[in-house]
Design an enzyme around this catalytic site. Sequence first.
Site, PDB file in Angstrom:
ATOM      1  N   SER A 186       0.822  -2.021  -0.550  1.00 45.43           N
ATOM      2  CA  SER A 186       1.372  -1.146  -1.601  1.00 45.43           C
ATOM      3  C   SER A 186       2.886  -1.027  -1.510  1.00 45.43           C
ATOM      4  O   SER A 186       3.515  -0.468  -2.402  1.00 45.43           O
ATOM      5  CB  SER A 186       0.691   0.218  -1.626  1.00 45.43           C
ATOM      6  OG  SER A 186       0.708   0.775  -0.372  1.00 45.43           O
ATOM      7  N   PRO A 220      -0.477   3.949   5.653  1.00 42.63           N
ATOM      8  CA  PRO A 220       0.093   3.556   6.950  1.00 42.63           C
ATOM      9  C   PRO A 220       1.606   3.267   6.935  1.00 42.63           C
ATOM     10  O   PRO A 220       2.190   3.029   7.964  1.00 42.63           O
ATOM     11  CB  PRO A 220      -0.673   2.265   7.281  1.00 42.63           C
ATOM     12  CG  PRO A 220      -1.017   1.694   5.936  1.00 42.63           C
ATOM     13  CD  PRO A 220      -1.244   2.853   5.022  1.00 42.63           C
ATOM     14  N   GLY A 221       2.245   3.261   5.730  1.00 42.14           N
ATOM     15  CA  GLY A 221       3.702   3.167   5.764  1.00 42.14           C
ATOM     16  C   GLY A 221       4.339   2.094   4.904  1.00 42.14           C
ATOM     17  O   GLY A 221       5.511   1.775   5.089  1.00 42.14           O
ATOM     18  N   GLY A 222       3.598   1.546   3.929  1.00 40.81           N
ATOM     19  CA  GLY A 222       4.163   0.506   3.055  1.00 40.81           C
ATOM     20  C   GLY A 222       5.364   0.997   2.254  1.00 40.81           C
ATOM     21  O   GLY A 222       6.349   0.270   2.081  1.00 40.81           O
ATOM     22  N   ASP A 258       0.165  18.981   5.043  1.00 38.34           N
ATOM     23  CA  ASP A 258      -0.314  18.811   3.670  1.00 38.34           C
ATOM     24  C   ASP A 258       0.899  18.502   2.776  1.00 38.34           C
ATOM     25  O   ASP A 258       1.821  19.321   2.680  1.00 38.34           O
ATOM     26  CB  ASP A 258      -1.007  20.103   3.228  1.00 38.34           C
ATOM     27  CG  ASP A 258      -1.553  20.008   1.800  1.00 38.34           C
ATOM     28  OD1 ASP A 258      -1.244  19.008   1.104  1.00 38.34           O
ATOM     29  OD2 ASP A 258      -2.284  20.917   1.394  1.00 38.34           O
ATOM     30  N   ASP A 274       2.715   9.041  -2.979  1.00 34.35           N
ATOM     31  CA  ASP A 274       1.622   8.121  -3.308  1.00 34.35           C
ATOM     32  C   ASP A 274       0.284   8.777  -2.981  1.00 34.35           C
ATOM     33  O   ASP A 274      -0.668   8.110  -2.608  1.00 34.35           O
ATOM     34  CB  ASP A 274       1.825   6.825  -2.498  1.00 34.35           C
ATOM     35  CG  ASP A 274       0.930   5.671  -2.971  1.00 34.35           C
ATOM     36  OD1 ASP A 274       0.417   5.745  -4.096  1.00 34.35           O
ATOM     37  OD2 ASP A 274       0.748   4.721  -2.199  1.00 34.35           O
ATOM     38  N   LYS A 303      -2.124   8.844 -11.161  1.00 32.72           N
ATOM     39  CA  LYS A 303      -3.416   8.159 -11.307  1.00 32.72           C
ATOM     40  C   LYS A 303      -4.011   8.619 -12.630  1.00 32.72           C
ATOM     41  O   LYS A 303      -4.202   9.818 -12.846  1.00 32.72           O
ATOM     42  CB  LYS A 303      -4.303   8.597 -10.138  1.00 32.72           C
ATOM     43  CG  LYS A 303      -5.535   7.800  -9.989  1.00 32.72           C
ATOM     44  CD  LYS A 303      -5.367   6.797  -8.883  1.00 32.72           C
ATOM     45  CE  LYS A 303      -6.565   5.896  -8.814  1.00 32.72           C
ATOM     46  NZ  LYS A 303      -6.220   4.538  -8.466  1.00 32.72           N
TER      47      LYS A 303
HETATM   48  C1  LIG Z   1      -2.708   5.356  -1.178  1.00 33.94           C
HETATM   49  S1  LIG Z   1      -2.448   5.943   0.422  1.00 33.94           S
HETATM   50  C2  LIG Z   1      -0.732   5.766   0.650  1.00 33.94           C
HETATM   51  C3  LIG Z   1      -0.311   4.373   0.998  1.00 33.94           C
HETATM   52  C4  LIG Z   1       1.165   4.306   1.370  1.00 33.94           C
HETATM   53  N1  LIG Z   1       2.023   4.631   0.239  1.00 33.94           N
HETATM   54  C5  LIG Z   1       1.524   2.926   1.877  1.00 33.94           C
HETATM   55  O1  LIG Z   1       2.294   2.254   1.185  1.00 33.94           O
HETATM   56  O2  LIG Z   1       1.086   2.537   2.957  1.00 33.94           O
HETATM   57  C6  LIG Z   1      -2.604   7.683   0.186  1.00 33.94           C
HETATM   58  C7  LIG Z   1      -2.291   8.502   1.410  1.00 33.94           C
HETATM   59  O3  LIG Z   1      -2.151   9.857   0.977  1.00 33.94           O
HETATM   60  C8  LIG Z   1      -2.614  10.695   2.020  1.00 33.94           C
HETATM   61  N2  LIG Z   1      -2.883  12.002   1.435  1.00 33.94           N
HETATM   62  C9  LIG Z   1      -3.782  12.326   0.469  1.00 33.94           C
HETATM   63  N3  LIG Z   1      -3.705  13.661   0.227  1.00 33.94           N
HETATM   64  C10 LIG Z   1      -2.744  14.140   1.035  1.00 33.94           C
HETATM   65  C11 LIG Z   1      -2.214  15.444   1.252  1.00 33.94           C
HETATM   66  N4  LIG Z   1      -2.647  16.505   0.550  1.00 33.94           N
HETATM   67  N5  LIG Z   1      -1.220  15.578   2.155  1.00 33.94           N
HETATM   68  C12 LIG Z   1      -0.765  14.525   2.869  1.00 33.94           C
HETATM   69  N6  LIG Z   1      -1.245  13.278   2.712  1.00 33.94           N
HETATM   70  C13 LIG Z   1      -2.217  13.098   1.805  1.00 33.94           C
HETATM   71  C14 LIG Z   1      -3.815   9.957   2.577  1.00 33.94           C
HETATM   72  O4  LIG Z   1      -4.050  10.351   3.931  1.00 33.94           O
HETATM   73  C15 LIG Z   1      -3.384   8.480   2.483  1.00 33.94           C
HETATM   74  O5  LIG Z   1      -2.844   8.047   3.698  1.00 33.94           O
END
Ligand SMILES: C[S@@+](CC[C@H](N)C(=O)[O-])C[C@H]1O[C@@H](n2cnc3c(N)ncnc32)[C@H](O)[C@@H]1O
Length: 349
Positions: A186, A220-222, A258, A274, A303
Amino acid sequence: MESDPVFPRLIALTRAGFEPECAQELEHELAARGGSGYAQTQRDSGFVLLHVQDAPQRRLRVRELIFARQLLPLRASFEALDPKDRVAPILAEVKASGVMLSDVWVETADSPAGEQMRAFARSFESAMATALKREKRLDARSTHRLHLFAHSGTQIDLCIATHAETAPWKGGIPRLRFPSESPSRSTLKLEEAFLVLLDEDERARWLQAGMTAVDLGACPGGWSYQFTRRAMRVIAVDNGAMADSLMATGLVDHVRADGFRFQPQKPVEWMVCDMVEQPIKVAERMATWLREGWCRRTIFNLKLPMKKRWPEVQRCFASMREAVPFDLDLRAKQLYHDREEITVFAACA
Ligand SMILES: C[S@@+](CC[C@H](N)C(=O)[O-])C[C@H]1O[C@@H](n2cnc3c(N)ncnc32)[C@H](O)[C@@H]1O
């Protein structure tokens, strides 16, 4: 051959399956600019045809549209070209236009049918370029390009447009190479967002070493990688695990919290988000960050629901504009690397 300068038509290329949203947006934006017309499309074709009946006071620009990746003014449609000589009729139309061209692009829809046309598009593009050169219709300094939108080997739309009014990538799709050091694919989404939603000057000014970005839903950090690769600092907010390679840069502060409650201790240049959540909930949180001055600018995903996607986008933008007591610079695109979502840039204007 059919050509109609009185009732101009525009071809908008879009993601297959999103033709209704693209059509709704085009009709809406045409009316908002004082014009009128109607859009015609077929589900999963990857394009929309906009018939402009009353010209708008201000042109439609692909940069200002969410669901259109490329926007081309249609000059002529060839419905049944002779496969033995497709070049001659196209060349005749180019000569009739009197316009010198920088180059030629043969574009196809981002759809299963368009996929089948890729090899033809490549070879026809080189045949057309050779013919244009021979006829002395090419000049590298020209601001106009010939766009040929290939429906099939015998059905081709001809468009001539300035570089400024079109997307600078074939089909509006920047072809990006996945950086193997990134923890997730991503990363390409944020890279594409920087390319599509910001101009060159903005990228140079706003993405500088030493700046700080908050990444909500970072693991994970993309997305964080897009900042660390530019020697920018990242506050990565997520309860998940960040890739070791990113933590090893020393540029990332991982906060397990959060993302909808997190607040930075001091203002940052960027906040990106994201997190997969209800679009209106994300939009409201993004507006809070801008209103409170916690970040200067943001890029985030919305989304979209399965139905009523266009009204949902309008609802989110209206709610953001209402929540923020100053003019918002809002730009959005359904990127090539997006699926059922759009990517938005927002800042105080
Ligand atoms: C689609 S992934 C993100 C991928 C990331 N942008 C990347 O490039 O690797 C969504 C992330 O949002 C986190 N997430 C969802 N709801 C959250 C919240 N309320 N607070 C913090 N993180 C949240 C999930 O744990 C997940 O790791």
